[in-house]
Design an enzyme around this catalytic site. Structure first.
Site, PDB file in Angstrom:
ATOM      1  N   SER A 107       0.785  -1.414   0.044  1.00 32.45           N
ATOM      2  CA  SER A 107       0.120   0.118   0.153  1.00 32.45           C
ATOM      3  C   SER A 107       0.709   1.025   0.073  1.00 32.45           C
ATOM      4  O   SER A 107       1.736   1.350   0.424  1.00 32.45           O
ATOM      5  CB  SER A 107      -0.633   0.449   0.919  1.00 32.45           C
ATOM      6  OG  SER A 107      -1.349   1.261   1.130  1.00 32.45           O
ATOM      7  N   TYR A 142      -1.955  -0.991  10.821  1.00 35.04           N
ATOM      8  CA  TYR A 142      -2.059  -1.905   8.865  1.00 35.04           C
ATOM      9  C   TYR A 142      -1.029  -1.005   8.584  1.00 35.04           C
ATOM     10  O   TYR A 142      -0.621  -2.064   7.341  1.00 35.04           O
ATOM     11  CB  TYR A 142      -3.647  -1.213   8.364  1.00 35.04           C
ATOM     12  CG  TYR A 142      -3.116  -1.421   7.335  1.00 35.04           C
ATOM     13  CD1 TYR A 142      -4.212  -2.968   7.072  1.00 35.04           C
ATOM     14  CD2 TYR A 142      -3.528  -0.274   6.622  1.00 35.04           C
ATOM     15  CE1 TYR A 142      -4.197  -2.913   5.362  1.00 35.04           C
ATOM     16  CE2 TYR A 142      -3.693  -0.314   4.946  1.00 35.04           C
ATOM     17  CZ  TYR A 142      -3.541  -1.485   4.290  1.00 35.04           C
ATOM     18  OH  TYR A 142      -3.116  -2.029   3.325  1.00 35.04           O
ATOM     19  N   LYS A 146       2.282  -4.238   6.413  1.00 36.04           N
ATOM     20  CA  LYS A 146       2.302  -3.552   5.225  1.00 36.04           C
ATOM     21  C   LYS A 146       3.986  -3.646   4.689  1.00 36.04           C
ATOM     22  O   LYS A 146       4.925  -4.410   3.988  1.00 36.04           O
ATOM     23  CB  LYS A 146       1.495  -2.952   4.569  1.00 36.04           C
ATOM     24  CG  LYS A 146       0.485  -3.118   4.165  1.00 36.04           C
ATOM     25  CD  LYS A 146      -0.048  -4.164   3.328  1.00 36.04           C
ATOM     26  CE  LYS A 146      -1.377  -4.716   2.937  1.00 36.04           C
ATOM     27  NZ  LYS A 146      -1.759  -6.386   2.989  1.00 36.04           N
TER      28      LYS A 146
HETATM   29  P1  NAD Z   1     -11.088  -7.150   1.309  1.00 30.82           P
HETATM   30  O1  NAD Z   1     -11.581  -7.036   2.662  1.00 30.82           O
HETATM   31  O2  NAD Z   1     -12.544  -6.835  -0.088  1.00 30.82           O
HETATM   32  O3  NAD Z   1     -10.531  -8.729   0.898  1.00 30.82           O
HETATM   33  C1  NAD Z   1      -9.463  -9.122   0.782  1.00 30.82           C
HETATM   34  C2  NAD Z   1     -10.276 -10.849   1.165  1.00 30.82           C
HETATM   35  O4  NAD Z   1      -8.879 -11.269   2.398  1.00 30.82           O
HETATM   36  C3  NAD Z   1     -11.529 -10.995   1.746  1.00 30.82           C
HETATM   37  O5  NAD Z   1     -12.066 -11.642   1.138  1.00 30.82           O
HETATM   38  C4  NAD Z   1     -11.257 -11.801   3.825  1.00 30.82           C
HETATM   39  O6  NAD Z   1     -12.028 -12.061   3.409  1.00 30.82           O
HETATM   40  C5  NAD Z   1     -10.096 -12.125   2.913  1.00 30.82           C
HETATM   41  N1  NAD Z   1      -9.020 -12.627   3.986  1.00 30.82           N
HETATM   42  C6  NAD Z   1      -8.822 -11.536   5.113  1.00 30.82           C
HETATM   43  N2  NAD Z   1      -7.923 -12.664   5.737  1.00 30.82           N
HETATM   44  C7  NAD Z   1      -7.862 -13.875   5.163  1.00 30.82           C
HETATM   45  C8  NAD Z   1      -7.297 -14.897   5.496  1.00 30.82           C
HETATM   46  N3  NAD Z   1      -5.929 -15.059   7.016  1.00 30.82           N
HETATM   47  N4  NAD Z   1      -7.193 -15.595   5.359  1.00 30.82           N
HETATM   48  C9  NAD Z   1      -8.269 -15.521   4.567  1.00 30.82           C
HETATM   49  N5  NAD Z   1      -8.892 -14.949   3.299  1.00 30.82           N
HETATM   50  C10 NAD Z   1      -8.884 -13.715   4.467  1.00 30.82           C
HETATM   51  O7  NAD Z   1      -9.632  -6.118   0.266  1.00 30.82           O
HETATM   52  P2  NAD Z   1      -9.152  -5.189  -1.077  1.00 30.82           P
HETATM   53  O8  NAD Z   1      -9.723  -4.215  -0.838  1.00 30.82           O
HETATM   54  O9  NAD Z   1      -9.895  -6.258  -1.787  1.00 30.82           O
HETATM   55  O10 NAD Z   1      -7.304  -5.039  -0.522  1.00 30.82           O
HETATM   56  C11 NAD Z   1      -6.797  -6.339  -1.053  1.00 30.82           C
HETATM   57  C12 NAD Z   1      -5.997  -6.420  -0.424  1.00 30.82           C
HETATM   58  O11 NAD Z   1      -4.567  -4.943  -0.781  1.00 30.82           O
HETATM   59  C13 NAD Z   1      -5.547  -6.350   0.843  1.00 30.82           C
HETATM   60  O12 NAD Z   1      -4.389  -6.837   0.943  1.00 30.82           O
HETATM   61  C14 NAD Z   1      -5.604  -4.833   1.527  1.00 30.82           C
HETATM   62  O13 NAD Z   1      -4.557  -4.939   2.241  1.00 30.82           O
HETATM   63  C15 NAD Z   1      -4.733  -4.692   0.304  1.00 30.82           C
HETATM   64  N6  NAD Z   1      -5.093  -3.237  -0.021  1.00 30.82           N
HETATM   65  C16 NAD Z   1      -5.968  -2.412   0.101  1.00 30.82           C
HETATM   66  C17 NAD Z   1      -6.168  -1.150  -0.637  1.00 30.82           C
HETATM   67  C18 NAD Z   1      -7.488  -0.432  -0.551  1.00 30.82           C
HETATM   68  O14 NAD Z   1      -7.785   0.731  -0.616  1.00 30.82           O
HETATM   69  N7  NAD Z   1      -8.160  -1.397  -0.647  1.00 30.82           N
HETATM   70  C19 NAD Z   1      -5.351  -0.121  -0.531  1.00 30.82           C
HETATM   71  C20 NAD Z   1      -3.639  -0.545  -1.271  1.00 30.82           C
HETATM   72  C21 NAD Z   1      -3.964  -2.415  -0.554  1.00 30.82           C
HETATM   73  C1  WQD Z   2      -9.398   9.851   0.960  1.00 32.93           C
HETATM   74  C2  WQD Z   2      -9.439  11.186   1.187  1.00 32.93           C
HETATM   75  C3  WQD Z   2     -10.047  11.832   3.345  1.00 32.93           C
HETATM   76  C4  WQD Z   2     -13.694   9.939   3.563  1.00 32.93           C
HETATM   77  C5  WQD Z   2      -7.259   4.725   2.726  1.00 32.93           C
HETATM   78  C6  WQD Z   2      -6.473   3.947   3.823  1.00 32.93           C
HETATM   79  C7  WQD Z   2      -4.526   3.449   3.113  1.00 32.93           C
HETATM   80  C8  WQD Z   2      -5.952   2.684   1.622  1.00 32.93           C
HETATM   81  C9  WQD Z   2      -6.656   2.827   0.835  1.00 32.93           C
HETATM   82  C10 WQD Z   2      -5.267   0.247   1.983  1.00 32.93           C
HETATM   83  C11 WQD Z   2      -8.786  11.474   2.498  1.00 32.93           C
HETATM   84  C12 WQD Z   2     -11.091  12.398   2.526  1.00 32.93           C
HETATM   85  C13 WQD Z   2     -12.309  10.416   3.139  1.00 32.93           C
HETATM   86  C14 WQD Z   2     -14.729  10.511   4.343  1.00 32.93           C
HETATM   87  C15 WQD Z   2     -13.442  12.908   3.634  1.00 32.93           C
HETATM   88  N1  WQD Z   2      -5.823   1.806   2.273  1.00 32.93           N
HETATM   89  N2  WQD Z   2     -12.457  11.642   3.271  1.00 32.93           N
HETATM   90  N3  WQD Z   2     -14.635  12.285   3.794  1.00 32.93           N
HETATM   91  O1  WQD Z   2      -7.547   7.405   3.656  1.00 32.93           O
HETATM   92  O2  WQD Z   2      -6.110   8.053   1.399  1.00 32.93           O
HETATM   93  O3  WQD Z   2      -6.326   5.893   2.102  1.00 32.93           O
HETATM   94  O4  WQD Z   2      -7.633   3.774   1.958  1.00 32.93           O
HETATM   95  O5  WQD Z   2      -4.263  -0.325   2.309  1.00 32.93           O
HETATM   96  O6  WQD Z   2      -3.486   2.640   3.650  1.00 32.93           O
HETATM   97  O7  WQD Z   2      -5.356   4.567   4.451  1.00 32.93           O
HETATM   98  O8  WQD Z   2      -8.785   7.166   1.541  1.00 32.93           O
HETATM   99  O9  WQD Z   2     -11.078   6.787   1.171  1.00 32.93           O
HETATM  100  O10 WQD Z   2      -9.955   6.577   3.158  1.00 32.93           O
HETATM  101  O11 WQD Z   2      -9.453   9.378   1.742  1.00 32.93           O
HETATM  102  O12 WQD Z   2     -13.117  14.255   3.806  1.00 32.93           O
HETATM  103  O13 WQD Z   2     -16.029  10.362   4.717  1.00 32.93           O
HETATM  104  O14 WQD Z   2     -10.862  11.636   1.127  1.00 32.93           O
HETATM  105  O15 WQD Z   2      -9.812  12.943   4.042  1.00 32.93           O
HETATM  106  O16 WQD Z   2      -7.954  13.264   1.628  1.00 32.93           O
HETATM  107  P1  WQD Z   2      -7.059   7.494   2.403  1.00 32.93           P
HETATM  108  P2  WQD Z   2     -10.060   7.433   1.844  1.00 32.93           P
END
Ligand code: NAD
Ligand code: WQD
Length: 331
Positions: free
Chosen positions: A124, A148, A152
């Protein structure tokens, strides 16, 4: 290739399974459904018009993972499974460290045992902390403000050390920026439990009338209009990057930013959503959210240079597809 996709029933994983099958790969999903639903598997198969093998297991469970590697000739692993709610990670740090680190260790160990040398990891942009934008892969990582983010950064280090010890292990670490949107079929997308933490799902629920108005967290940041700037990337673009990452794996650890390289403020996103969908989004400005940074966007040139991948879909497509998915959901 036969690809084991941990967390394949989740938001990014489900779109990636569709992209993998579209590129001719076979997919084996391992997911404990802690943050997803079983019917997503059928939807993935419906879109791809191909069978998926599904194991409802926890990937921190060494024996359950071992059975998958015994049953299938796995060629590569894409590891999405993890807990991802930043605020919850502050409340429940042990759950986050256990789930996110042990899952990485168990899968990497199974790869070692069965001679699987292709590994793609979901990291991330949060690992950059409050570095100067645009974020570049070569930057020193700054501490994140939550467990979190630490999981990562730690998983990245674990995989780097494993690759140092095994010259054949090929790891692609993908640092996602802000994934939004949904598959254009409207069948799969992001459906968070409870009130959404993230901006786009919050906006779509306001549009739907499930929430009254958007709270904009601060308008006094040093940005174009004072609201937070992020690099939003269409989840289908992100999904496609995993196919490119698998195709271009090479020995050692290689880190890629996956974003568009373009920053968008909260108010710019709201305006784009209103334009794309012809719906008004009522909002109010409230206090900054603790832990937020002003700006976060990628230098995405390395992924283009080395993977031949760039994001193609614009903010209008992200808003349109996010809304189509929300609109297709029941009440
Ligand atoms: P998500 O929660 O939709 O998907 C994660 C999946 O993993 C879920 O289906 C959950 O049931 C499964 N899971 C969790 N722990 C598990 C375990 N121990 N065993 C088996 N299954 C398990 O999340 P996502 O948004 O699709 O994110 C996928 C990956 O990308 C995650 O590692 C997340 O940290 C990373 N990521 C997400 C974002 C984002 O904003 N969505 C941003 C950066 C990184
Ligand atoms: C985006 C912008 C908020 C909600 C998060 C995790 C990051 C990654 C992606 C996993 C910011 C603003 C938000 C609301 C708002 N996940 N906001 N009102 O914080 O950039 O990232 O998700 O890895 O680790 O921290 O994403 O969508 O929460 O926020 O004003 O109700 O929107 O302040 O500027 P963020 P977000």
């Amino acid at each position: 290739m036969n690809i084991l996709v941990s967390g394949g029933a989740g938001y990014i994983g489900s779109h990636t399974c569709v992209a993998l099958m579209g590129a001719g790969h076979s997919v084996i999903i391992a997911d404990n459904l802690s943050n997803s639903k079983a019917d997503t598997i059928g939807k993935i198969m419906g879109i791809a018009d191909k069978e998926v093998t599904f194991y409802e297991i926890d990937v921190t469970d060494t024996e359950a993972v071992d059975i998958i590697f015994k049953n299938h000739k796995i060629d590569g692993v894409i590891h999405f499974a993890g807990l991802k709610a930043v605020g919850e990670s502050v409340e429940k740090p042990q759950d986050y460290y256990y789930n996110n680190l042990v899952s990485t260790l168990v899968l990497a160990k199974a790869c070692q045992k069965y001679g699987v040398n292709r590994f793609v990891f979901s990291s991330s942009a949060t690992v950059y902390g409050d570095n100067k934008v645009p974020f570049v892969e070569s930057m020193d990582l700054l501490p994140t403000t939550n467990p979190y983010g630490e999981t990562k950064a730690m998983s990245e280090r674990i995989l780097t050390d494993i690759a140092k010890a095994n010259p054949y292990f090929s790891v692609s670490i993908l640092r996602y920026f802000n994934p939004v949107g949904a598959h254009e079929s409207g069948l799969i997308g992001e459906s968070p439990n409870g009130i959404p933490n993230n901006l786009m799902p919050y906006v779509t629920q306001v549009a739907k009338g499930k929430l009254e108005k958007l709270k904009v967290f601060g308008n006094d940041y040093p940005t174009v209009d004072g609201t937070g700037v992020r690099d939003y990337i269409h989840v289908v673009d992100l999904a496609e990057s995993h196919v490119a990452a698998l195709d271009n794996l090479k020995a050692g650890v290689h880190i890629y930013n996956l974003g568009t390289g373009k920053g968008t403020s909260v108010l710019e996103l709201v305006k784009a959503f209103e334009e794309a969908n012809d719906i008004e989004i009522p909002y109010e400005i409230v206090e900054r959210r603790p832990g937020d940074i002003a700006s976060c966007y990628a230098d995405a040139s390395k992924a283009k240079r080395e993977l031949g991948w760039t994001a193609k879909r614009d903010m209008i497509a992200m808003c349109r597809d996010a809304w189509r998915f929300e609109n297709g959901q029941g009440e």
